[in-house]
Design an enzyme around this catalytic site. Structure first.
Site, short mmCIF file in Angstrom:
data_model
loop_
_atom_site.label_atom_id
_atom_site.label_comp_id
_atom_site.label_asym_id
_atom_site.label_seq_id
_atom_site.Cartn_x
_atom_site.Cartn_y
_atom_site.Cartn_z
N ASN A 135 9.10 4.13 3.48
CA ASN A 135 9.15 3.76 4.89
C ASN A 135 10.49 3.12 5.20
O ASN A 135 11.20 2.68 4.29
CB ASN A 135 8.06 2.72 5.20
CG ASN A 135 6.69 3.29 5.07
OD1 ASN A 135 6.14 3.36 3.99
ND2 ASN A 135 6.13 3.71 6.18
N CYS A 140 4.29 9.27 0.05
CA CYS A 140 2.88 9.66 0.02
C CYS A 140 2.69 10.63 -1.13
O CYS A 140 3.44 11.61 -1.25
CB CYS A 140 2.48 10.32 1.34
SG CYS A 140 0.81 10.99 1.30
N HIS A 143 5.35 4.65 12.59
CA HIS A 143 5.36 4.54 11.12
C HIS A 143 6.33 5.60 10.62
O HIS A 143 5.99 6.78 10.52
CB HIS A 143 3.92 4.77 10.63
CG HIS A 143 3.71 4.80 9.15
ND1 HIS A 143 3.02 3.80 8.48
CD2 HIS A 143 4.04 5.71 8.20
CE1 HIS A 143 2.94 4.10 7.20
NE2 HIS A 143 3.55 5.26 6.99
N HIS A 162 8.96 7.21 7.93
CA HIS A 162 9.54 7.34 6.58
C HIS A 162 11.01 7.70 6.75
O HIS A 162 11.43 8.24 7.77
CB HIS A 162 8.75 8.35 5.76
CG HIS A 162 7.44 7.79 5.28
ND1 HIS A 162 7.27 7.24 4.05
CD2 HIS A 162 6.25 7.64 5.93
CE1 HIS A 162 6.03 6.79 3.92
NE2 HIS A 162 5.38 7.02 5.05
N ARG A 183 0.83 -1.21 0.00
CA ARG A 183 0.00 0.00 0.00
C ARG A 183 0.87 1.27 0.00
O ARG A 183 1.04 1.91 -1.05
CB ARG A 183 -0.95 -0.02 1.21
CG ARG A 183 -2.07 1.01 1.16
CD ARG A 183 -1.69 2.39 1.59
NE ARG A 183 -1.16 2.45 2.95
CZ ARG A 183 -0.56 3.52 3.47
NH1 ARG A 183 -0.42 4.62 2.75
NH2 ARG A 183 -0.07 3.52 4.71
N ASP A 184 1.47 1.58 1.12
CA ASP A 184 2.29 2.80 1.21
C ASP A 184 3.43 2.71 0.19
O ASP A 184 3.80 3.70 -0.46
CB ASP A 184 2.86 2.92 2.62
CG ASP A 184 3.22 4.33 3.01
OD1 ASP A 184 3.44 5.15 2.10
OD2 ASP A 184 3.31 4.63 4.21
P1 HMG Z 1 -13.35 13.88 -2.80
O1 HMG Z 1 -13.11 14.33 -4.20
O2 HMG Z 1 -13.57 14.93 -1.74
O3 HMG Z 1 -14.54 12.82 -2.72
O4 HMG Z 1 -12.13 12.98 -2.37
P2 HMG Z 1 -16.08 12.97 -2.95
O5 HMG Z 1 -16.75 12.27 -1.82
O6 HMG Z 1 -16.45 14.40 -3.23
O7 HMG Z 1 -16.32 12.13 -4.30
C1 HMG Z 1 -15.70 12.52 -5.52
C2 HMG Z 1 -15.59 11.30 -6.42
O8 HMG Z 1 -14.71 10.33 -5.81
C3 HMG Z 1 -16.92 10.58 -6.67
O9 HMG Z 1 -16.85 9.98 -7.94
C4 HMG Z 1 -16.88 9.49 -5.62
O10 HMG Z 1 -17.71 8.38 -5.95
C5 HMG Z 1 -15.42 9.09 -5.64
P3 HMG Z 1 -17.49 10.69 -9.24
O11 HMG Z 1 -18.93 10.87 -8.88
O12 HMG Z 1 -16.75 12.00 -9.42
O13 HMG Z 1 -17.21 9.71 -10.33
N1 HMG Z 1 -14.99 8.48 -4.37
C6 HMG Z 1 -14.40 7.29 -4.28
N2 HMG Z 1 -14.02 6.39 -5.22
C7 HMG Z 1 -13.43 5.26 -4.77
N3 HMG Z 1 -13.19 5.00 -3.45
C8 HMG Z 1 -13.55 5.87 -2.51
C9 HMG Z 1 -14.17 7.08 -2.90
N4 HMG Z 1 -14.64 8.14 -2.23
C10 HMG Z 1 -15.14 9.00 -3.14
N5 HMG Z 1 -13.30 5.60 -1.23
C11 HMG Z 1 -11.22 11.16 -1.09
C12 HMG Z 1 -12.07 12.41 -1.05
C13 HMG Z 1 -10.96 10.76 0.36
C14 HMG Z 1 -11.97 10.05 -1.82
C15 HMG Z 1 -9.90 11.47 -1.83
O14 HMG Z 1 -9.32 12.60 -1.26
C16 HMG Z 1 -8.92 10.33 -1.78
O15 HMG Z 1 -9.14 9.28 -2.38
N6 HMG Z 1 -7.80 10.52 -1.09
C17 HMG Z 1 -6.83 9.44 -0.92
C18 HMG Z 1 -5.51 9.99 -0.54
C19 HMG Z 1 -4.55 8.88 -0.28
O16 HMG Z 1 -4.80 7.70 -0.54
N7 HMG Z 1 -3.39 9.25 0.27
C20 HMG Z 1 -2.35 8.31 0.60
C21 HMG Z 1 -2.67 7.46 1.79
S1 HMG Z 1 -2.39 8.26 3.35
C22 HMG Z 1 -0.70 8.07 3.63
O17 HMG Z 1 0.01 7.61 2.78
C23 HMG Z 1 -0.15 8.38 4.99
C24 HMG Z 1 0.13 7.13 5.83
O18 HMG Z 1 1.01 6.25 5.17
C25 HMG Z 1 0.75 7.55 7.18
C26 HMG Z 1 1.94 8.50 7.01
O19 HMG Z 1 2.93 8.13 6.37
O20 HMG Z 1 1.82 9.61 7.51
C27 HMG Z 1 -1.16 6.37 6.13
MG MG Z 2 3.20 6.43 5.15
#
Ligand code: HMG
Ligand code: MG
Length: 304
Positions: free
Chosen positions: A251, A242, A209, A211, A17-18
């Site tokens: 990581n 990220c 966690h 990086h 994932r990450d």
């Molecule tokens: P948004 O644009 O505000 O969502 O995004 P929305 O609710 O307004 O919906 C917009 C569109 O997205 C719609 O589709 C929804 O159906 C779709 P459309 O009608 O335009 O065709 N949608 C989805 N599709 C699939 N799966 C879903 C979903 N939700 C809405 N779950 C949202 C908000 C949260 C979806 C967006 O910002 C997003 O996907 N963000 C993901 C960011 C991400 O994955 N970041 C990396 C992970 S975090 C990380 O790495 C940190 C960590 O490792 C710890 C660290 O290191 O600090 C964990």
């Molecule tokens: Mg991370």
């Protein structure tokens, strides 16, 4: 040495994932699956398979639900999927996922950039997930990003980290992983974060966690061990970053974490040969040198 608590350290493998969410060219579903099949041979008991997020935001994680469905299941291995909202949670539920992870941050700006809402709004979304998770007997892990620095706001107050972490525990997360998202932290600053959290929370609810952008992840883990933390996330071959934290590297590698822990007398359940095979295979798929010092030393001494 002043190490508290038991000898076992839980490792959560976040490479699939990450590790892969930031690849310029997304891996095929088959390559992602092969990585997880390799990891399943290593003795790792917790593997984050992917994320059910918007494919527009993170195309690298497309079809994580399908990937989950296609994997063979082992009762000794806990898979999980990252889910930001009820839509993602329902995709995970539909394929029989038994653990999800929700994610927010101790920084407002990062939360906006990463999941397009405020910290409070992220909790509103998690409330829906928690209700359904409880009804369906699904375990929920929490993440707090930016526990030391935020790429948009700079230094973060450790008390803010503790507050967000406590909120996740209060709403029902069984464990919260504290993300040092951009890898700028040094052990003195990490110590302050654990001090703030451990004044009101038990260490067994908390994971580190880290990086490794500035090569400090192992030092930060050593510091965390000193303060009683016994759960760490890591990524095979140090994969990752990220998409919403520009410049942040992967990581800590699972290989380097394994070396630190085993040399310090901790048990992890890892089979070294299988770990090195998984690490070598994914490095070959990505055609990239492995940044793990331990992996490089291991192969050099083998080939000598
Ligand atoms: P948004 O644009 O505000 O969502 O995004 P929305 O609710 O307004 O919906 C917009 C569109 O997205 C719609 O589709 C929804 O159906 C779709 P459309 O009608 O335009 O065709 N949608 C989805 N599709 C699939 N799966 C879903 C979903 N939700 C809405 N779950 C949202 C908000 C949260 C979806 C967006 O910002 C997003 O996907 N963000 C993901 C960011 C991400 O994955 N970041 C990396 C992970 S975090 C990380 O790495 C940190 C960590 O490792 C710890 C660290 O290191 O600090 C964990
Ligand atoms: Mg991370």
């Amino acid at each position: 040495m002043n190490l508290q608590g038991s000898n076992f350290v839980k490792i959560v493998e976040v490479g699939p994932r990450d590790g892969l969410q930031n690849e310029k060219t997304p891996l095929t579903l088959e390559d992602r699956k092969n990585l997880i099949l390799d990891l399943m041979q290593t003795g790792l008991k917790n593997i984050e398979v992917g994320s059910c997020v918007s494919a527009k935001w993170v195309p690298q994680m497309s079809d994580s639900d399908r990937l989950y469905a296609e994997l063979p299941k082992d009762p000794n291995i806990q898979f999980s999927l990252l889910t930001p909202n009820i839509k993602g949670f329902e995709s995970a539920l539909a394929v029989g996922c038994t653990e999800v992870a929700v994610f927010t941050a101790a920084s407002e700006s990062f939360t906006q950039k990463n999941i397009n809402c405020s910290i409070d709004e992220s909790f509103d979304k998690f409330a829906d997930i928690m209700a359904s998770a409880k009804a369906n007997n699904i375990k929920v892990r929490g993440y707090v990003s930016c526990i030391v620095d935020c790429p948009y706001e700079g230094a973060i107050d450790p008390h803010k980290v503790a507050e967000v972490t406590q909120r996740l525990l209060d709403m029902g997360c069984y464990e919260v992983s504290l993300g040092e998202t951009i890898g700028t932290a040094t052990p003195d600053r990490v110590a302050k974060v654990w001090d703030a959290c451990l004044s009101s929370m038990d260490a067994h609810y908390l994971a580190g966690h880290f990086h490794n952008t500035y090569g400090m992840a192992i030092a930060n883990i050593y510091q965390s061990l000193q303060q009683g933390i016994r759960i760490f996330d890591s990524s095979i071959a140090g994969l990752g970053g990220c998409p919403y934290a520009k410049g942040a590297s992967g990581n800590v590698s699972t290989e380097d974490l394994y070396y630190l822990l085993s040399k310090m007398g901790f048990t992890t359940g890892i089979d070294l040969d299988a770990l090195m095979k998984a690490s070598q295979n994914i490095s070959q798929v990505l055609q990239r040198n492995n940044p793990s010092n331990y992996a490089n030393a291991y192969w050099q001494t083998r080939c000598a």
